[in-house]
Design a protein around this motif. Structure first.
Motif, PDB file in Angstrom:
ATOM      1  N   UNK A  56      15.792  -1.411   1.231  1.00 60.73           N
ATOM      2  CA  UNK A  56      16.164  -1.478   2.650  1.00 60.73           C
ATOM      3  C   UNK A  56      15.994  -2.901   3.177  1.00 60.73           C
ATOM      4  N   UNK A  57      14.884  -3.505   2.804  1.00 56.43           N
ATOM      5  CA  UNK A  57      14.580  -4.861   3.276  1.00 56.43           C
ATOM      6  C   UNK A  57      15.642  -5.850   2.794  1.00 56.43           C
ATOM      7  N   UNK A  58      16.055  -5.686   1.532  1.00 58.84           N
ATOM      8  CA  UNK A  58      17.100  -6.575   1.008  1.00 58.84           C
ATOM      9  C   UNK A  58      18.382  -6.452   1.830  1.00 58.84           C
ATOM     10  N   UNK A  59      18.705  -5.234   2.179  1.00 60.79           N
ATOM     11  CA  UNK A  59      19.942  -5.025   2.932  1.00 60.79           C
ATOM     12  C   UNK A  59      19.830  -5.568   4.351  1.00 60.79           C
ATOM     13  N   UNK A  60      18.676  -5.396   4.936  1.00 61.93           N
ATOM     14  CA  UNK A  60      18.466  -5.935   6.300  1.00 61.93           C
ATOM     15  C   UNK A  60      18.569  -7.464   6.275  1.00 61.93           C
ATOM     16  N   UNK A  61      17.973  -8.064   5.283  1.00 61.36           N
ATOM     17  CA  UNK A  61      18.016  -9.525   5.189  1.00 61.36           C
ATOM     18  C   UNK A  61      19.453 -10.017   4.945  1.00 61.36           C
ATOM     19  N   UNK A 114       0.790  -1.236   0.000  1.00 61.14           N
ATOM     20  CA  UNK A 114       0.000   0.000   0.000  1.00 61.14           C
ATOM     21  C   UNK A 114       0.817   1.278   0.000  1.00 61.14           C
ATOM     22  N   UNK A 115       2.119   1.170  -0.121  1.00 63.76           N
ATOM     23  CA  UNK A 115       2.934   2.387  -0.133  1.00 63.76           C
ATOM     24  C   UNK A 115       3.035   2.945  -1.559  1.00 63.76           C
ATOM     25  N   UNK A 116       3.279   4.247  -1.665  1.00 65.43           N
ATOM     26  CA  UNK A 116       3.510   4.810  -3.006  1.00 65.43           C
ATOM     27  C   UNK A 116       4.752   4.184  -3.650  1.00 65.43           C
ATOM     28  N   UNK A 117       4.837   4.368  -4.961  1.00 67.58           N
ATOM     29  CA  UNK A 117       5.892   3.682  -5.738  1.00 67.58           C
ATOM     30  C   UNK A 117       7.296   3.925  -5.189  1.00 67.58           C
ATOM     31  N   UNK A 118       7.634   5.210  -5.026  1.00 67.68           N
ATOM     32  CA  UNK A 118       9.004   5.523  -4.625  1.00 67.68           C
ATOM     33  C   UNK A 118       9.318   4.976  -3.237  1.00 67.68           C
ATOM     34  N   UNK A 119       8.361   5.126  -2.334  1.00 66.27           N
ATOM     35  CA  UNK A 119       8.590   4.668  -0.962  1.00 66.27           C
ATOM     36  C   UNK A 119       8.720   3.153  -0.913  1.00 66.27           C
ATOM     37  N   UNK A 120       7.870   2.516  -1.681  1.00 69.57           N
ATOM     38  CA  UNK A 120       7.893   1.050  -1.746  1.00 69.57           C
ATOM     39  C   UNK A 120       9.245   0.563  -2.300  1.00 69.57           C
ATOM     40  N   UNK A 121       9.710   1.286  -3.303  1.00 66.23           N
ATOM     41  CA  UNK A 121      10.995   0.941  -3.908  1.00 66.23           C
ATOM     42  C   UNK A 121      12.119   1.073  -2.880  1.00 66.23           C
ATOM     43  N   UNK A 122      12.080   2.167  -2.138  1.00 62.99           N
ATOM     44  CA  UNK A 122      13.102   2.422  -1.126  1.00 62.99           C
ATOM     45  C   UNK A 122      13.049   1.361  -0.027  1.00 62.99           C
ATOM     46  N   UNK A 123      11.835   1.049   0.384  1.00 60.76           N
ATOM     47  CA  UNK A 123      11.684   0.065   1.473  1.00 60.76           C
ATOM     48  C   UNK A 123      12.154  -1.324   1.035  1.00 60.76           C
TER      49      UNK A 123
END
Lengths: 554, 502
Positions: A119-124, A107-116
């Protein structure tokens, strides 16, 4: 393996080999230009076919780069509103951070979703690592700002901006690396700025680099190294572990964005091999953007875009201009080269060789703003810019050293050595030759076919094919012009619409600019190196017409 | 970045796949044919017109750009080309396209629909006596020496010539012989019942004459000026060739060889003997060498002994081949070449202009295939003179007959391999320009009024004539941008000079 990343690696055969390698870029560049010229005169039809193959490869490469530029720009845009400090705090507990991110993606906007997602890949990736990443609270920043003759108005705005950083400036140690040969006024200015701003930082040092140290050349790397050694002493004195220190070596005119240190800290923490990595922001030259002449604007927007494009390929990314790295790595590799002019890229190659190829450059999606090369008059700015570009092109001095290192170091995989060596050589040769080929020599074969009274179809088809390809290339220029509009800083106090539109038209200057400030200085640098004429370090003059806003705030 | 490598692969693949097509296209291969597995090479055509920016239609399809333009990827063979420009007559020609080559059509002269007319002088002239002497035209207002007028073509001004002659200015003019590009000329006059030959030199506005009658005791029949030397004239007297030097006032005879005609080609002089065998002589060493004998019977030759570029009065035409050598042709029976006024070399064919009322003939000599090279092998001159050269096949002749409208050819010239013919007849002056390949012809009529003769100047692109109704000299612009022709004329002069140096 013991290898010193410096010039004059040995005597006898080693010396001769190094000397030969110094000549290789110039030989290749001149061979390409003169060879095509001779072919044009004596075999114009073959030259025309080669030109078609070359221009088509350039076009394909340009379109490819433009797509990457677009993608990179989207990524930069996606991270524009990122709260890096929030992420750093969240990464104190990786598992809950990962759960939270996974939940919040929808449900996030495109840019925010992309950023998240990124981020998630790096956290994992961090979760898969055996060791916990360091806490951001333990991270300290060592910022080295070499000063040779710059005025206070050049280096103070950067200091002021650092205090506005979202990352606590109490974690930052600033070192002014002042050349001993600099005038008293420069030293007084450095001390004055230190006094004015030291309470905002963890510490603020002014280190005077003595002139004429044996083994050193008058280069920025020697000055920065002196300051870095003082920084290492400071760390030892205050019990700060080197692996938790990030060193940033900025040009005196560098103004970082408020997110720079938080983003840098995030990238450092998120990088599994953080002790063997450099962190490269996107340099933008905006401090005096609207004061500089048109050609300087186009040149530096081009540099920014080039860096944006390269940021999509960390494997090929080399440090450039203002950047940061692990202080531990800097100390381990023996600091910056003290006798090479092009310290920006040399530090990468030095680390790459030292760690046997296990060294990376992490692209940072954050900008640092610097001054365009500018002087008090248009002609002086031209001269200034030419010298600056020639100094950049002098980075070719790293080629023989890197190749010599590759020849000795068998721990670096052969494929990697070949790939990096070729990439380095190709970059310098294309830098010196492409502007001439694209702007002048592509148009020569057809007239020469005509001069030979040949009625071959090639005489007519080649200009037609080239025109079509160059028309297609205009798409790339339009994209660049549009993106540059988004990058442009607002002009203070005056309406800026007209200047912005004019800036779009300034892109028409690309062909002559590419020769005067691209091919020519690169060819100049390579030819000088081939003839053994060393280039002295020349500090780019960066004059500003307007008073900096930061000064009044200080 | 994850998309980087696949993206790189896609672009690398695109490069590898498209580049062969680009190279093939550049070399003239038909891309559609290649896609179907057939390697067919195409050609192209380049068209430049005077004036430029004409619409170009090829095989009925108008091209989007205007002249000068090139069209490539054309199937090989014959294509019909048409140029159109408002205010000008359409220009049509067939163009042959060869594989891998672009056919150059850069001699398209577009002729205005309407011809402007401008009077040169306000007074009437008896006749236009259009002889170019250097940059000037000589006009004749009457039959006397004092009736000469000088017209500066470049300055567009006309004055009565200040005649300074060793004879009375009332002497009547019989004939004039000029040299291309030179301000010197020969004038044969009749003064007090005696025949005199004068050499004239124009020094605007004066024409100075000196008497050279002694050097030319016989009537002047087509004397020829040396192309290299404006001081030297070649002439025949009783069938014998003489070299006359005006400055030293000497006439040098060459070894006796009864000539029915001769012509200068570069530094060589070619002559025909009474049996129509062709000889050549180098004026410097003065030894005749036999060049050709002929298969075909040569009969019925009138007893005339002069020749300019051809052999007036005979049925034999001399022409210069594309490689600069002299060849001769025995025309078809229907073609009388008795009034041949010139020829042009337009490789690989030769055009010859002739006249026979009420027709004008443009005959094209086609070199025989296989043994087209002249049979004048190397060797010493002595050996050549002893052993006649082998016989060779005659060129064939293709003729084109054009209605002459009752006029007479007044002038013919060759520009860039194109034969232009200017003639007058009825109440108009007509300009003809066959195409350079000798196969197709484009004709146009300069609708100027009157004129008993006319002169075309390549430098100005104008035709000069006398208006019949008013008797005033006038000009009309027939080539819109004559500047381009100035270069061409210079090129011809250079070519002539280079040929002469061989």
């Amino acid at each position: 393996m013991s290898f010193t990343f410096t010039r004059g690696l040995g005597t006898g055969e080693v010396s001769r080999l190094e000397r030969f390698l110094e000549c290789v870029p110039a030989i290749l560049s001149w061979t390409v230009i003169v060879g095509l010229l001779l072919l044009t005169v004596f075999q114009p039809v073959i030259a025309a076919l080669l030109v078609i193959a070359f221009v088509f490869s350039w076009l394909v490469r340009m379109l490819y780069s433009n797509i990457l530029l677009g993608v990179s720009f989207v990524r930069l845009r996606a991270e524009r509103d990122t709260d890096w400090m929030k992420r750093l705090r969240a990464m104190e507990d990786l598992e809950s951070c990962e759960r939270s991110l996974t939940r919040s993606l929808h449900g996030k906007p495109f840019y925010e979703r992309m950023s998240l997602k990124s981020h998630l890949r790096e956290v994992r990736a961090l979760m898969r690592e055996p060791a916990q990443p360091p806490s951001w609270k333990a991270i300290r920043h060592l910022v080295i700002i070499p000063i040779a003759r710059e005025g206070r108005e050049i280096f103070e705005p950067g200091i002021a901006q650092m205090t506005r950083s979202r990352f606590p400036s109490e974690h930052i140690v600033v070192i002014f690396a002042v050349e001993g040969r600099a005038g008293d006024e420069v030293k007084r200015n450095a001390q004055a700025v230190r006094r004015a701003w030291r309470r905002k930082f963890l510490d603020f040092l002014v280190v005077i680099h003595p002139d004429g140290v044996p083994g050193e050349a008058r280069v920025k790397g020697a000055n920065a190294t002196c300051a870095a050694k003082a920084g290492a002493a400071w760390c030892a004195k205050h019990g700060v572990a080197l692996e938790n220190v990030i060193v940033s070596c900025f040009d005196a005119d560098t103004v970082v964005s408020p997110d720079y240190f938080s983003c840098l800290t995030y990238q450092f923490v998120a990088c599994p091999d953080r002790a063997r990595a450099s962190f490269q922001p996107i340099p933008v030259y905006q401090n005096n953007f609207w004061e500089a002449p048109a050609f300087a604007r186009i040149l530096d927007v081009g540099s920014t875009f080039s860096q944006l494009t390269q940021s999509t390929d960390p494997a090929a990314l080399v440090t450039f201009s203002s950047h940061s790295m692990s202080f531990k790595a800097l100390v381990e590799i023996g600091y910056w080269p003290v006798d090479l002019i092009s310290d920006d890229s040399s530090i990468y190659w030095k680390a790459y060789v030292h760690y046997h190829g296990r060294y990376t450059v992490v692209p940072m999606l954050v900008t640092v703003s610097m001054d365009l090369a500018q002087d008090v008059s248009w002609w002086k700015t031209v001269s200034n810019t030419y010298r600056q570009r020639r100094r950049w092109a002098w980075g070719v001095e790293g080629f023989p050293i890197v190749v010599m290192a590759f020849l000795r170091d068998h721990l670096i995989p052969l494929g990697a050595r070949l790939k990096q060596g070729f990439r380095l050589l190709q970059a310098h040769v294309s830098w010196a030759t492409w502007p001439f080929l694209l702007t002048i020599m592509t148009w020569l074969p057809a007239p020469f076919i005509a001069l030979g009274r040949s009625h071959s179809v090639v005489r007519y088809s080649e200009p037609r094919i080239l025109s079509t390809m160059f028309n297609l290339a205009i798409v790339g220029f339009i994209l660049s012009a549009v993106l540059s509009q988004i990058f442009l800083p607002r002009q203070k106090g005056k309406p800026h619409i007209g200047k912005r539109l004019l800036h779009v038209l300034e892109w028409l200057l690309v062909p002559p600019i590419s020769i005067v400030f691209g091919g020519l200085p690169a060819l100049d640098a390579q030819t000088r190196m081939a003839f053994g004429k060393r280039l002295g370090f020349w500090v780019t003059r960066k004059a500003r017409k307007r008073k900096p806003a930061a000064r009044s705030q200080a | 970045m994850r998309i980087r490598k696949p993206l790189f692969a896609v672009f690398a693949l695109l490069y590898v796949l498209i580049l062969p097509f680009l190279i093939s296209y550049a070399l003239g291969y038909d891309l559609v044919g290649i896609a179907r597995g057939r390697f067919v090479r195409t050609g192209g055509v380049f068209v430049a017109s005077t004036p430029p920016r004409a619409r170009f239609t090829l095989d009925g399809k108008e091209q989007p750009r205007r002249t000068p333009l090139s069209v490539i990827s054309l199937p090989t063979g014959i294509h019909s080309a048409r140029l159109e420009l408002d205010g000008f007559r359409p220009w049509v020609r067939s163009v042959r396209v060869r594989p891998g080559e672009v056919t150059i059509v850069d001699d398209a002269l577009l002729i205005p629909e309407k011809w402007p007319q401008r009077f040169i002088a306000t007074t009437a002239f008896a006749d236009l006596w259009p002889e170019a002497v250097g940059p000037y035209l000589l006009f004749r207002k009457g039959p006397r020496l004092r009736d000469l007028w000088l017209y500066d073509v470049r300055g567009d001004t006309i004055v009565r010539a200040n005649v300074q002659a060793p004879v009375t200015t009332a002497a009547s003019i019989q004939s004039i012989h000029t040299q291309f590009g030179s301000a010197s000329f020969l004038l044969e006059v009749s003064a007090a019942g005696a025949r005199r030959v004068l050499r004239g030199r124009v020094q605007w506005p004066t024409v100075r004459f000196d008497d050279v009658t002694r050097l030319f005791p016989a009537p002047l029949v087509s004397p020829q000026w040396s192309p290299q030397d404006s001081d030297t004239i070649y002439t025949t007297r009783k069938g014998r060739l003489y070299q006359v030097r005006l400055s030293t006032r000497t006439a040098r005879p060459y070894p006796a060889r009864l000539l029915s005609g001769f012509t200068l080609e570069g530094r060589q002089i070619y002559g025909l003997d009474q049996r129509m065998n062709l000889w050549k002589i180098d004026p410097a060493d003065g030894e005749w060498q036999e060049v050709h004998t002929w298969d075909a019977p040569l009969t019925g030759l009138p007893d005339r002994t002069s020749a300019t570029l051809s052999l007036p009065g005979s049925d034999l035409i001399l022409a210069k081949s594309a490689n600069g050598e002299l060849v001769a042709a025995w025309p078809e029976a229907s073609f009388r070449a008795s009034d041949v006024i010139g020829f042009g070399s337009s490789s690989p064919l030769l055009s010859v202009l002739a006249w026979q009322k009420p027709w004008m003939v443009v005959a094209t000599l086609v070199e025989p295939q296989g043994d087209a090279q002249p049979a004048a092998p190397g060797g010493t001159q002595a050996s050549q003179s002893k052993s006649p050269a082998p016989k060779r096949a005659l060129p064939t002749v293709k003729t084109e007959w054009i209605p002459s409208r009752g006029g007479e050819i007044s002038q013919a010239w060759f520009v860039y391999g194109v034969t232009h013919v200017l003639y007058h007849g009825g109440d108009q002056v007509t300009l003809h320009a066959p195409s350079h390949d000798g196969q197709d012809f484009n004709y146009w009529v300069a609708n100027v009024r009157g004129g008993t003769s006319a002169w075309y100047s390549g430098e100005t692109g104008r035709v000069y004539y006398i208006d019949r109704t008013t008797g005033k000299p006038a000009w009309t612009q027939v080539v819109a941008q004559p500047q381009s022709l100035v270069g061409l004329i210079q090129e011809i002069r250079d070519f002539a000079g280079a040929t002469g140096g061989q």
